[in-house]
Design a protein around this motif. Structure first.
Motif, PDB file in Angstrom:
ATOM      1  N   UNK A  83      14.043  -2.294 -12.981  1.00  0.00           N
ATOM      2  CA  UNK A  83      15.379  -1.959 -12.754  1.00  0.00           C
ATOM      3  C   UNK A  83      15.242  -1.121 -11.175  1.00  0.00           C
ATOM      4  N   UNK A  84      15.000  -0.034 -11.399  1.00  0.00           N
ATOM      5  CA  UNK A  84      15.448   0.377 -10.132  1.00  0.00           C
ATOM      6  C   UNK A  84      14.136  -0.146  -8.508  1.00  0.00           C
ATOM      7  N   UNK A  85      13.412  -0.660  -9.319  1.00  0.00           N
ATOM      8  CA  UNK A  85      12.997  -1.824  -7.612  1.00  0.00           C
ATOM      9  C   UNK A  85      13.985  -2.643  -7.510  1.00  0.00           C
ATOM     10  N   UNK A  86      14.641  -3.703  -8.207  1.00  0.00           N
ATOM     11  CA  UNK A  86      14.683  -5.229  -8.222  1.00  0.00           C
ATOM     12  C   UNK A  86      16.513  -4.377  -6.819  1.00  0.00           C
ATOM     13  N   UNK A 110       0.412  -0.475  -0.273  1.00  0.00           N
ATOM     14  CA  UNK A 110       0.379   0.106   0.096  1.00  0.00           C
ATOM     15  C   UNK A 110       0.954   1.354  -0.392  1.00  0.00           C
ATOM     16  N   UNK A 111       0.948   2.048   1.019  1.00  0.00           N
ATOM     17  CA  UNK A 111       1.565   3.333   1.039  1.00  0.00           C
ATOM     18  C   UNK A 111       2.513   3.151   2.341  1.00  0.00           C
ATOM     19  N   UNK A 112       2.679   2.562   2.244  1.00  0.00           N
ATOM     20  CA  UNK A 112       3.996   2.001   3.697  1.00  0.00           C
ATOM     21  C   UNK A 112       5.608   2.265   3.493  1.00  0.00           C
ATOM     22  N   UNK A 113       5.338   2.514   1.886  1.00  0.00           N
ATOM     23  CA  UNK A 113       6.725   2.944   1.615  1.00  0.00           C
ATOM     24  C   UNK A 113       7.055   4.427   1.459  1.00  0.00           C
ATOM     25  N   UNK A 114       6.120   4.945   1.419  1.00  0.00           N
ATOM     26  CA  UNK A 114       5.872   6.970   1.821  1.00  0.00           C
ATOM     27  C   UNK A 114       6.810   7.297   3.018  1.00  0.00           C
ATOM     28  N   UNK A 115       6.656   6.539   4.298  1.00  0.00           N
ATOM     29  CA  UNK A 115       7.013   6.460   5.781  1.00  0.00           C
ATOM     30  C   UNK A 115       7.586   5.956   6.138  1.00  0.00           C
ATOM     31  N   UNK A 116       7.616   4.267   5.760  1.00  0.00           N
ATOM     32  CA  UNK A 116       8.190   3.930   6.406  1.00  0.00           C
ATOM     33  C   UNK A 116       9.569   2.919   5.349  1.00  0.00           C
ATOM     34  N   UNK A 117       9.920   3.057   4.703  1.00  0.00           N
ATOM     35  CA  UNK A 117      10.651   2.487   3.300  1.00  0.00           C
ATOM     36  C   UNK A 117      11.034   3.157   2.419  1.00  0.00           C
ATOM     37  N   UNK A 118      12.345   4.133   2.956  1.00  0.00           N
ATOM     38  CA  UNK A 118      12.579   5.704   1.945  1.00  0.00           C
ATOM     39  C   UNK A 118      13.283   5.130   0.616  1.00  0.00           C
ATOM     40  N   UNK A 119      13.552   3.810   0.262  1.00  0.00           N
ATOM     41  CA  UNK A 119      14.945   3.256  -0.705  1.00  0.00           C
ATOM     42  C   UNK A 119      13.836   2.847  -1.617  1.00  0.00           C
ATOM     43  N   UNK A 120      12.461   2.687  -1.368  1.00  0.00           N
ATOM     44  CA  UNK A 120      11.380   1.778  -2.627  1.00  0.00           C
ATOM     45  C   UNK A 120      10.808   3.553  -2.732  1.00  0.00           C
ATOM     46  N   UNK A 121      10.965   4.174  -2.016  1.00  0.00           N
ATOM     47  CA  UNK A 121       9.921   6.067  -1.988  1.00  0.00           C
ATOM     48  C   UNK A 121      10.984   6.128  -3.410  1.00  0.00           C
ATOM     49  N   UNK A 122      12.605   6.499  -3.199  1.00  0.00           N
ATOM     50  CA  UNK A 122      12.914   7.206  -3.968  1.00  0.00           C
ATOM     51  C   UNK A 122      12.878   5.908  -5.680  1.00  0.00           C
ATOM     52  N   UNK A 123      13.190   4.678  -5.436  1.00  0.00           N
ATOM     53  CA  UNK A 123      12.986   4.606  -6.607  1.00  0.00           C
ATOM     54  C   UNK A 123      11.759   4.480  -7.236  1.00  0.00           C
ATOM     55  N   UNK A 124      10.216   4.507  -6.247  1.00  0.00           N
ATOM     56  CA  UNK A 124       9.433   4.179  -7.428  1.00  0.00           C
ATOM     57  C   UNK A 124       9.176   6.173  -7.937  1.00  0.00           C
ATOM     58  N   UNK A 125      10.267   6.937  -7.239  1.00  0.00           N
ATOM     59  CA  UNK A 125      10.315   8.418  -7.233  1.00  0.00           C
ATOM     60  C   UNK A 125      11.033   8.003  -8.913  1.00  0.00           C
TER      61      UNK A 125
END
Length: 246
Positions: A209-212, A144-159
């Protein structure tokens, strides 16, 4: 901390597992080979028929007919219809525009405007810190949206992925809109068909590539189930303590 919260480097096979999970999620989210075919086929049929006989009505009816047939096949097979339905709506809008104006080139206009709007949405949401690709893939990865506050590495990849999608789609629009105004209808149609798959595959590949390389997703559904199980266990324990003879 759930198993998906834990660092992957401690397990030798974890990077390969993360890549496999990412591949499967992207395949599901974007429809895979079948979804791509369902997206391309109606437009390909339209431009092929129009190139041969310049008959707008026949070309439009054929494109809409094959889009509806693809939905019917999925319904019969009891398969997910979201990608086929999106194709039907896109073709229906294109047919409506073309029929209203009498211009064959307007068959492509709704799809082109949608592509432009989607490109801007990817870029604006990336700038705002809520990348659209994360909103799309978050439920697929059960984070869900856990990447926004709890997983900054994934937020960066999504960005990064949202920027990639936005810029690739903008580049596609930069090619198509001049052709819409100045090129022959058949030229526009064939270029549009040619640009359906390669930019899409490039964007999907960059997303992979980014998410892997990003941290694994946090399975918020598993966390909720674990919390519910723990709460039930606490209730049972409290009931045992209050029972006579305890």
């Amino acid at each position: 901390m759930t198993s998906l919260d834990k660092p992957t480097q401690n397990a030798p096979d974890a990077p390969q597992d993360a890549k496999a999970v990412t591949e499967a999620a992207l395949f599901e989210a974007f429809g895979g080979v079948r979804g791509t075919v369902e997206t391309v086929l109606p437009g390909l049929l339209f431009v092929t028929i129009y190139t041969i006989n310049k008959n707008l009505n026949l070309s439009a009816i054929a494109a809409l007919g094959v889009a509806l047939l693809l939905v019917a096949v999925r319904l019969v097979m009891r398969d997910t219809v979201k990608h086929a339905f999106s194709g039907v709506f896109g073709v229906a809008f294109g047919v409506a525009f073309a029929m209203m104006t009498g211009e064959a080139r307007d068959f492509y206009l709704p799809g082109m405007l949608y592509t432009l709007g989607l490109a801007l949405a990817y870029i604006i949401t990336a700038i705002a810190g809520v990348p659209l690709i994360g909103l799309i893939l978050g439920p697929v990865f059960k984070e869900n949206l856990s990447w926004r506050t709890r997983n900054p590495g994934r937020k960066k990849a999504y960005t990064k992925a949202s920027w990639a999608w936005g810029l690739i789609l903008l580049a596609k629009c930069a090619i198509l809109f001049p052709l819409y105004w100045w090129a022959d209808v058949t030229q526009l149609g064939w270029v549009l068909v040619a640009l359906k798959i390669p930019p899409f595959l490039l964007a999907v590949w960059l997303t992979w590539v980014f998410l892997a390389k990003a941290p694994p997703p946090i399975d918020v559904f598993a966390e909720m189930e674990a919390e519910e199980a723990a709460a039930e266990e606490r209730k049972r324990e409290a009931a045992r303590r209050q029972a006579p003879g305890e």
